[in-house]
Design an enzyme around this catalytic site. Structure first.
Site, mmCIF file in Angstrom:
data_model
loop_
_atom_site.group_PDB
_atom_site.id
_atom_site.type_symbol
_atom_site.label_atom_id
_atom_site.label_comp_id
_atom_site.label_asym_id
_atom_site.label_seq_id
_atom_site.Cartn_x
_atom_site.Cartn_y
_atom_site.Cartn_z
ATOM 1 N N ASP A 150 0.373 -14.513 0.848
ATOM 2 C CA ASP A 150 0.534 -15.472 -0.553
ATOM 3 C C ASP A 150 1.651 -16.274 -0.602
ATOM 4 O OD1 ASP A 150 1.471 -11.866 -0.594
ATOM 5 O OD2 ASP A 150 2.237 -12.559 -2.684
ATOM 6 N N HIS A 491 -5.676 -13.111 6.681
ATOM 7 C CA HIS A 491 -4.900 -13.334 5.558
ATOM 8 C C HIS A 491 -4.228 -14.056 5.470
ATOM 9 C CE1 HIS A 491 -6.268 -13.200 1.307
ATOM 10 N NE2 HIS A 491 -4.960 -12.785 0.624
ATOM 11 N N ASP A 537 -11.472 -9.520 11.335
ATOM 12 C CA ASP A 537 -10.298 -10.449 11.564
ATOM 13 C C ASP A 537 -11.048 -11.474 10.706
ATOM 14 O OD1 ASP A 537 -8.797 -12.094 12.943
ATOM 15 O OD2 ASP A 537 -9.676 -12.463 14.275
ATOM 16 N N GLU A 546 -4.776 -9.260 6.059
ATOM 17 C CA GLU A 546 -3.275 -10.237 5.511
ATOM 18 C C GLU A 546 -1.785 -9.688 6.553
ATOM 19 O OE1 GLU A 546 -2.393 -9.677 1.417
ATOM 20 O OE2 GLU A 546 -0.805 -11.314 1.423
HETATM 21 O O1 9MR Z 1 1.733 -3.913 1.239
HETATM 22 C C1 9MR Z 1 0.638 -3.164 -0.142
HETATM 23 C C2 9MR Z 1 0.102 -2.069 -0.492
HETATM 24 O O2 9MR Z 1 0.905 -1.081 0.129
HETATM 25 C C3 9MR Z 1 -0.921 -1.904 -1.339
HETATM 26 O O3 9MR Z 1 -2.392 -0.983 -1.195
HETATM 27 C C4 9MR Z 1 -1.310 -3.074 -1.878
HETATM 28 C C5 9MR Z 1 -1.882 -2.818 -3.051
HETATM 29 O O4 9MR Z 1 -0.660 -2.893 -4.469
HETATM 30 O O5 9MR Z 1 -0.121 -4.381 -2.032
HETATM 31 C C6 9MR Z 1 1.507 -4.485 -0.787
HETATM 32 O O6 9MR Z 1 1.107 -5.339 -0.581
HETATM 33 C C7 9MR Z 1 1.036 -6.818 -0.977
HETATM 34 C C8 9MR Z 1 1.592 -8.046 -2.221
HETATM 35 O O7 9MR Z 1 1.291 -6.864 -3.380
HETATM 36 C C9 9MR Z 1 1.448 -8.569 -2.587
HETATM 37 N N1 9MR Z 1 1.529 -9.444 -0.504
HETATM 38 C C10 9MR Z 1 0.749 -9.164 0.133
HETATM 39 C C11 9MR Z 1 1.542 -7.662 0.260
HETATM 40 C C12 9MR Z 1 0.582 -7.776 1.482
HETATM 41 O O8 9MR Z 1 -1.080 -7.053 1.299
#
Ligand code: 9MR
Ligand code: ZN
Length: 566
Positions: A150, A491, A537, A546
């Protein structure tokens, strides 16, 4: 299948491939000439009982004693492995691409073909951000790195990534001398620091005039899957929170120390910003948490306490300034009950301890006989007679810190023989971003090695890289562009929308997540799938595939350690 590290192995390291079908012997062949260079017998793992984490019954093919540099394939029965190298430099290019990933995440500028090759994008996210609580106030918060797949930019995530990168630089400065082909290349500052500076300049903008730091700047919802220059929804500066403020104080103090020999003005600017945030924390002793305003949907990065962040800030400010007030805070916070080895985005106690442990005021001069001394070559001010009198107390704390790191390393090393894929992970570790746990374990195991000189820890740390690069139950290399079977559909908005088949190389995928937190994963992964196999994947799988800046950063730390030049 035959699962091994598809990038390869260091000549002097253990080399074990994992085979998922019954076979007695294996051959190692030169991948170009087909010539057999080694033959061996396989060994059934755990009496051919299925492994808990993967569900697999496996056989190990151990060719550790073969160390000739070259490119090889392993054959067992009718199947052959991906080609892989044995080389002293086997992780060099990987390390460079892992660091270059940060250039590809740059926000607030266009990516130029001279540095980005085909993977260019236009200038993005330069519009002023509206203060969430008072949208008529607009701020310039441009710059920094996109967090992940994102386009949000989040302070605690940024501080974590910078911490892994900057502590790696302190510990192994000679691994970061190669130019990275970024716009600043050619300056007298190492390119790793040039790249970190891009993030730090943005971070400085996230500080309010009273020292409080905005938790994040992002749109209201995540962007659709478009290139960043087409994500033009309004940007908001979200609330100030104390974990972000304390992380900011810690990482700007750390950076001030590191940048001092390269750019004194920048160092002074970082120091002043750090001190200002510390003042904010003193006038706000209470925990100011962040949570997403109802209805909004970008990353939350929640936390349940700010004590560990304050602890880390106290450590860094003490070593930056030499002032006793920071040491006093550090010692008080050290006695509190939070993890002293965590290296994540919500739990950062390990960074505070690492900072304290490796500070040169304690370091012995390293010698060939004494591997426990850690080479550090940075200038530290403020060490006065007062502290020399307090040395016994400080050495006592340092000994406790050493004990905590060693206990963590020993715990992780002990997990390795307990699973078929020989990785320092337990079942509960296969959660969102499991590859961060994997790589942070690699860091703890490297520390175990540096603190004891015990080669078992070095091997244990390598097992994290072997898993990451293909020696795991899915057989994927979780770094884009590395390995014949690496993930191709992370992602990640830029990779999806750029119209180029190949992903940008050098990005670490989050990896298996047994909790399946995205819809696509839930629909396509059967219930009861073993945790190590809960991976797809697929672009849609944000909880499995991601990328983030703080999953690449521990990979930089680990590969840099193993990319020794001598
Ligand atoms: O890395 C984060 C993971 O530990 C959490 O479980 C998750 C849900 O809260 O969020 C992940 O962080 C994401 C972030 O909120 C937004 N950018 C992408 C991150 C990776 O998925
Ligand atoms: Zn951007």
């Amino acid at each position: 299948m035959i699962h091994l590290n598809q990038t390869g192995y260091l000549p002097d390291a253990a080399k074990i491939a994992i085979i998922t079908y019954s076979c007695d012997t294996f051959l190692l062949k030169d991948s170009k000439t087909g010539q057999i260079v080694y033959e061996g017998a396989t060994k059934p793992y755990n009496d051919e009982k299925p492994d808990e984490a993967s569900g697999d019954i496996v056989y190990h093919a151990d060719f550790s004693s073969f160390g000739k540099e070259g490119t090889y394939i392993l054959q067992a029965g009718q199947s052959v492995s991906s080609p892989f190298s044995i080389s002293r430099n086997v992780y060099s290019k990987l390390k460079t691409d892992l660091i270059r990933s940060y250039y590809f995440q740059r926000c607030g500028c266009a990516l130029d073909a001279a540095y980005a090759g085909r993977f260019v994008h236009g200038c993005c996210h330069t519009a002023p951000a509206a203060l969430f609580d008072d949208p008529s106030t607009k701020l310039d918060l441009s710059g920094g790195w996109h967090d992940a797949g994102d386009y949000g930019r989040y302070v605690t995530a940024a501080a974590t990534a910078l911490a892994h990168l900057l502590y790696a630089f302190i510990l192994f400065p000679d691994r970061f001398l190669e130019p990275l082909n970024i716009p600043e290349s050619g300056s007298t500052t190492p390119d790793l620091l040039n790249e970190c500076r891009y993030e730090l300049e943005w971070l400085l903008k996230m500080q309010r005039s009273d020292g409080g730091v905005f938790h994040k700047v992002s749109t209201w919802h995540h962007a659709p899957f478009v290139m960043p220059e087409f994500d033009t929804a309004p940007l908001y500066a979200y609330a100030v929170a104390t974990p972000a403020t304390a992380d900011f104080a810690a990482v700007t103090a750390l950076a001030a120390r590191i940048f001092a020999p390269y750019d004194n003005d920048f160092s002074e600017k970082l120091k002043a910003a750090s001190l200002l945030s510390w003042e904010f924390l003193q006038t706000h002793p209470e925990f100011i948490a962040f949570s997403n305003p109802p209805g909004s949907g970008t990353g939350e990065y929640g936390d349940s306490s700010d004590r560990d962040e304050r602890f880390w800030a106290a450590a860094e400010l003490f070593f930056l300034t030499g002032e006793a007030r920071f040491l006093d805070s550090f010692l008080v916070l050290y006695m509190e009950d939070f993890s002293k080895t965590a290296l994540g985005y919500a739990a950062v106690g390990g960074f505070g301890c690492l900072s304290f442990y490796i500070n040169p005021v304690f370091a012995k001069v390293p010698t060939a006989e004494d591997t426990t001394a850690i080479p550090v070559a940075l200038h530290i001010p403020g060490w006065t007679d007062d502290y020399i009198a307090r040395m016994p107390e400080l050495l006592n704390i340092r000994e406790n810190i050493r004990g905590d790191f060693l206990a963590a390393a020993a715990h992780r090393a002990a997990l390795i023989p307990q699973n078929a894929y020989l990785v320092a992970m337990q079942k509960s570790d296969y959660c969102w971003g499991s590859n961060m746990t994997l790589l942070n374990n690699g860091i703890l195991l490297i520390l175990g090695f540096l603190l004891t000189g015990n080669n078992e820890y070095r091997e244990a740390a390598l097992s994290s890289l072997h898993y990451l690069l293909g020696r795991n139950a899915t057989g994927y290399s979780y770094v884009t562009g590395y390995g014949t079977r690496s993930c191709r559909h992370p992602h990640m908005r830029t990779v999806f929308a750029d119209g180029i088949d190949e992903p940008i190389p050098g990005f670490v995928s989050g990896g298996p997540n047994a909790y399946l937190s995205d819809e696509f994963g839930k629909r396509h992964i059967a219930e009861g799938t073993p945790p190590m196999k809960c991976y797809l994947d697929e672009y849609a799988c944000y909880s499995l595939n991601e990328v983030t800046i703080y999953w690449n950063s521990p990979a930089v730390f680990v590969t840099a350690f193993f990319d020794a030049k001598s």
